[in-house]
Design a protein around this motif. Structure first.
Motif, PDB file in Angstrom:
ATOM      1  N   ALA A 202       0.827  -1.216   0.000  1.00 50.56           N
ATOM      2  CA  ALA A 202       0.000   0.000   0.000  1.00 50.56           C
ATOM      3  C   ALA A 202       0.857   1.260   0.000  1.00 50.56           C
ATOM      4  CB  ALA A 202      -0.933   0.004   1.207  1.00 50.56           C
TER       5      ALA A 202
ATOM      6  N   ALA B 179      -0.140   1.789  -5.919  1.00 44.50           N
ATOM      7  CA  ALA B 179      -0.641   0.537  -5.342  1.00 44.50           C
ATOM      8  C   ALA B 179      -2.041   0.794  -4.826  1.00 44.50           C
ATOM      9  CB  ALA B 179       0.264   0.089  -4.207  1.00 44.50           C
TER      10      ALA B 179
ATOM     11  N   GLY C  26     -10.971   6.573  -3.105  1.00 42.62           N
ATOM     12  CA  GLY C  26      -9.633   6.412  -3.662  1.00 42.62           C
ATOM     13  C   GLY C  26      -9.657   5.656  -4.968  1.00 42.62           C
TER      14      GLY C  26
ATOM     15  N   ARG D  59      -6.267   6.199  -7.006  1.00 46.09           N
ATOM     16  CA  ARG D  59      -4.987   6.475  -7.648  1.00 46.09           C
ATOM     17  C   ARG D  59      -3.833   5.721  -7.014  1.00 46.09           C
ATOM     18  NH1 ARG D  59      -5.706  12.825  -7.580  1.00 46.09           N
ATOM     19  NH2 ARG D  59      -7.286  13.053  -9.205  1.00 46.09           N
ATOM     20  N   GLY D  60      -4.031   5.279  -5.771  1.00 42.36           N
ATOM     21  CA  GLY D  60      -2.931   4.611  -5.090  1.00 42.36           C
ATOM     22  C   GLY D  60      -1.779   5.551  -4.789  1.00 42.36           C
ATOM     23  N   GLU D  61      -2.115   6.786  -4.444  1.00 38.78           N
ATOM     24  CA  GLU D  61      -1.064   7.777  -4.218  1.00 38.78           C
ATOM     25  C   GLU D  61      -1.003   8.303  -2.808  1.00 38.78           C
ATOM     26  OE1 GLU D  61      -1.515  10.981  -7.089  1.00 38.78           O
ATOM     27  OE2 GLU D  61       0.241  10.111  -8.067  1.00 38.78           O
TER      28      GLU D  61
ATOM     29  N   THR E 106      -7.595  -0.423  11.010  1.00 40.97           N
ATOM     30  CA  THR E 106      -6.326   0.210  10.672  1.00 40.97           C
ATOM     31  C   THR E 106      -6.184   1.531  11.427  1.00 40.97           C
ATOM     32  OG1 THR E 106      -6.487  -0.717   8.440  1.00 40.97           O
ATOM     33  CG2 THR E 106      -4.948   1.112   8.732  1.00 40.97           C
TER      34      THR E 106
HETATM   35  N1  LIG Z   1      -7.641   2.380   6.416  1.00 38.94           N
HETATM   36  C1  LIG Z   1      -7.439   1.399   5.515  1.00 38.94           C
HETATM   37  N2  LIG Z   1      -8.013   0.189   5.692  1.00 38.94           N
HETATM   38  C2  LIG Z   1      -7.809  -0.809   4.781  1.00 38.94           C
HETATM   39  N3  LIG Z   1      -7.074  -0.670   3.673  1.00 38.94           N
HETATM   40  C3  LIG Z   1      -6.459   0.510   3.446  1.00 38.94           C
HETATM   41  C4  LIG Z   1      -6.624   1.600   4.347  1.00 38.94           C
HETATM   42  N4  LIG Z   1      -5.888   2.648   3.869  1.00 38.94           N
HETATM   43  C5  LIG Z   1      -5.354   2.220   2.715  1.00 38.94           C
HETATM   44  N5  LIG Z   1      -5.676   0.947   2.441  1.00 38.94           N
HETATM   45  C6  LIG Z   1      -5.267   0.148   1.272  1.00 38.94           C
HETATM   46  O1  LIG Z   1      -4.114   0.755   0.753  1.00 38.94           O
HETATM   47  C7  LIG Z   1      -4.286   1.093  -0.618  1.00 38.94           C
HETATM   48  C8  LIG Z   1      -3.540   2.371  -0.901  1.00 38.94           C
HETATM   49  O2  LIG Z   1      -4.159   3.485  -0.263  1.00 38.94           O
HETATM   50  P1  LIG Z   1      -4.027   4.913  -0.936  1.00 38.94           P
HETATM   51  O3  LIG Z   1      -4.836   5.887  -0.211  1.00 38.94           O
HETATM   52  O4  LIG Z   1      -2.564   5.193  -1.085  1.00 38.94           O
HETATM   53  O5  LIG Z   1      -4.586   4.660  -2.387  1.00 38.94           O
HETATM   54  P2  LIG Z   1      -6.110   4.567  -2.859  1.00 38.94           P
HETATM   55  O6  LIG Z   1      -7.019   4.849  -1.742  1.00 38.94           O
HETATM   56  O7  LIG Z   1      -6.264   3.237  -3.524  1.00 38.94           O
HETATM   57  O8  LIG Z   1      -6.142   5.708  -3.938  1.00 38.94           O
HETATM   58  P3  LIG Z   1      -5.996   7.305  -3.700  1.00 38.94           P
HETATM   59  O9  LIG Z   1      -4.560   7.670  -3.848  1.00 38.94           O
HETATM   60  O10 LIG Z   1      -6.829   7.833  -4.785  1.00 38.94           O
HETATM   61  O11 LIG Z   1      -6.490   7.576  -2.322  1.00 38.94           O
HETATM   62  C9  LIG Z   1      -5.770   1.191  -0.801  1.00 38.94           C
HETATM   63  O12 LIG Z   1      -6.131   0.896  -2.144  1.00 38.94           O
HETATM   64  C10 LIG Z   1      -6.291   0.126   0.173  1.00 38.94           C
HETATM   65  O13 LIG Z   1      -6.290  -1.139  -0.405  1.00 38.94           O
END
Ligand SMILES: Nc1ncnc2c1ncn2[C@@H]1O[C@H](COP(=O)(O)OP(=O)(O)OP(=O)(O)O)[C@@H](O)[C@H]1O
Ligand SMILES: [Mg+2]
Length: 569
Positions: free
Chosen positions: A73, A78, A95, A97-99, A143
């Protein structure tokens, strides 16, 4: 030849991306709470220390992550939420973008603790983008992310942070927005150890709105429910009489996703037309629904904005939705809602007034544009009318007593008619046998020059007479009690002094000024036929319940209220 182009190391790329995604503590709060909601959290807890500059912590009871996923993550791009570009259309998660996590982790001391099941979990620490440690942790399913020392390694950005109070305010706003978006989830915001917001899980959207905006504002809102073309609009807008120049709240959603759009807010305000003073900013909470392909949510680095394919269409429907919601409303709502009598009730005919008589008294209905059906629908003015305090008309309606402010009512009628004259064919003028002469100040002369065309259109034929004198050769005759000379004086003085100065639109400003000065005043005794004509005209306007300043023109005393006071209920 030397090479000048190089691929940036990941850590640098992450920091640059962080600049776009994470601008201040509030942006990190927003990203982390969105992740919690995307993970299906039922409860989200946010803690801030020192405006988030020292600590931001977001804990949830969502799905949690396994160890491999948790490590992954933190890599850029990712994500568990999309696999292809097509998935972006109609995406339901915040979300995609995985950013966010790598961006935040690259500019802070970052700890992520997560567990997929109660008990055994994983803790990761990252320092300025470098993975420091992966270990075991014990926690319940869900989390927690702790962000310490935001921007500690990018001092230029850290310098731009505002005071703790103002960073707290922005973060609070971000949590409030997401709490409104997901009323089924519970939220808690702790700031330096004190609770700033606590809303339970499982609230209905309107309960949540009252909890987040406060009962006081919530009590001033009226529901919106409208559909036209490709769009639906629901939600709440503030009663015109309660709108204030400052302190308004606004929230827009498209397909459940919060976004910001000052033009759409302006479209909503346009729906109030002249029912609010131009300086007033009503609170607005609108949920727009549209087919997924009609809106692009991937156009802003922090996803604060969206792009509509049919920009004009959505603005138009929002304006109509607001107008529709306000149309059936009485500003003085404490005494009940305005309910016109059903169609078929006696109208002008029953009031015993021929079209010519009506025209003579308060102007032809057609002056104000196309014939309005409200007159035909009828408002039962065959009921006796009473004028009280030489200022209010009172009559008995089906379900109570109705009070109409004669000046405000006439002002509303004239305003709409004058707007039609200014933008259309102009008004009929009456030539004067003996022209009227006025001495004006320099400012007034200038105002007359500036508004020459508008004055002509409403029927004043003005001629400069040398020096500071002007002569009126023709004047409008909007009603028999009209005093053209004093109206002209007052309008010119208002225009010169910039009264009504808050009106953005010059035509509207002029129309409001003229309507205010030309209308019958409090203190004038009206004949029964005049009262009837006034009411019929009023109910043929677009917004009978409000005058051009947004004040009430109609106040109702419902019968059940009366009975309650007499102890009959
Ligand atoms: N609080 C959480 N509980 C469970 N999984 C999480 C949590 N935070 C992040 N993740 C996991 O980590 C990944 C990456 O999170 P991140 O915020 O970087 O990207 P995103 O949410 O997929 O996209 P964006 O950048 O648009 O927010 C998520 O796609 C999710 O699978
Ligand atoms: Mg995210």
């Amino acid at each position: 030849m030397s090479r000048r182009i190089a691929i940036l190391p990941d850590a640098v790329a992450d920091q640059i991306a962080a600049g776009e995604v994470v601008e201040r503590p509030a942006s990190a709060v927003k990203e982390l709470v969105e992740n919690a909601l995307d993970a299906g959290a039922r409860h989200v807890r946010v803690e801030l220390e020192n405006g988030g500059k020292t600590l931001i912590q977001v804990s949830d009871d969502g799905s949690g992550m396994g160890r491999e996923d948790a490590i992954l993550a933190l890599d850029r791009h990712a994500t568990s939420k999309v696999r292809s570009v097509a998935d972006l259309i109609g995406i339901a998660t915040f979300g995609f973008r995985g950013e966010a996590l790598p961006a935040i982790a690259s500019v802070s001391r970052f700890t992520l603790t997560t567990a997929e099941l109660d008990g055994g979990g994983t803790e990761l620490t990252v320092n300025g983008g470098r993975l420091d440690r992966v270990g075991d942790a014990v926690r319940r399913r869900g989390t927690s992310v702790a962000v310490r020392g935001l921007f500690f390694n990018t001092p230029a950005r850290r310098k731009f942070l505002r005071s703790a109070a103002s960073e707290t305010r922005a973060a609070h706003e971000a949590v409030a927005t997401l709490a409104l978006a997901h009323s089924e989830a519970g939220f808690e915001l702790q700031v330096d150890g004190t609770c700033r917001l606590a809303v339970p899980a499982g609230q209905a959207p309107e309960e949540r709105l009252a909890a987040v905006w406060g009962r006081e504002i919530a009590g001033t809102l009226v529901p919106v429910s409208y559909a036209a073309g490709a769009f639906t609009v629901s939600g709440y807008v503030q009663r015109p009489g309660d709108a204030q120049p400052t302190g308004r709240r606004t929230q827009l959603f498209v397909n459940g996703r919060p976004f910001k759009d000052s033009f759409l807010l302006r479209a909503a305000e346009a729906g109030y037309r002249s029912a609010i003073h131009p300086g007033d900013r009503p609170s607005v909470y609108l949920r727009i629904g549209v087919e997924a392909g009609e809106v692009d949510v991937n156009v802003h680095p922090a996803k604060l904005e969206v792009r509509f394919r049919d920009r004009m269409g959505v603005e138009r429907v929002v304006e109509e939705a607001v107008r529709h919601a306000l149309g059936s409303l009485v500003a003085a709502a404490p005494v009940g809602e305005w309910r016109p009598l059903p169609a078929g009730a006696p109208g002008a005919a029953a009031a015993g007034l021929s079209a010519e008589v009506l025209e003579g008294l308060f102007g032809a209905a057609t002056d104000a544009g196309p014939e309005r059906p409200a007159v035909e629908a009828g408002h039962g003015f065959d009921a006796p009318l009473l004028q009280v305090f030489d200022a209010y008309i009172v009559y008995q309606a089906q379900e109570g007593l109705v009070f109409v402010d004669q000046h405000s009512a006439h002002e509303r009628i004239l305003y709409e008619r004058v707007m039609a004259q200014l933008t259309g064919g102009g008004a009929a003028a009456q030539r004067l046998l003996l022209p009227l002469t006025f001495e004006l100040t320099d400012e007034e002369l200038e105002a007359v020059e500036r508004h020459a065309e508008q004055l002509t259109r409403v029927g004043f034929e003005v001629e400069a007479f040398g020096g500071r004198s002007v002569v009126l050769h023709a004047v409008p005759a909007p009603h028999p009690r009209f005093d053209a000379g004093s109206c002209f004086r007052e309008v010119v003085a208002d225009l010169a002094r910039g009264r009504f100065g808050g009106w953005a639109n010059g035509l509207e400003r002029f129309a409001a000024t003229y309507a205010c000065r030309a209308a019958v005043k409090a203190g004038e005794r009206l004949e029964p036929a005049e009262m009837r004509a006034l009411l019929l005209r009023l109910f043929a306007t677009d917004l009978p319940p409000h005058d051009v300043h947004g004040r009430a023109t109609i106040v109702q005393l419902p019968l059940d209220e009366l009975e309650r006071r007499f102890g009959r209920r």
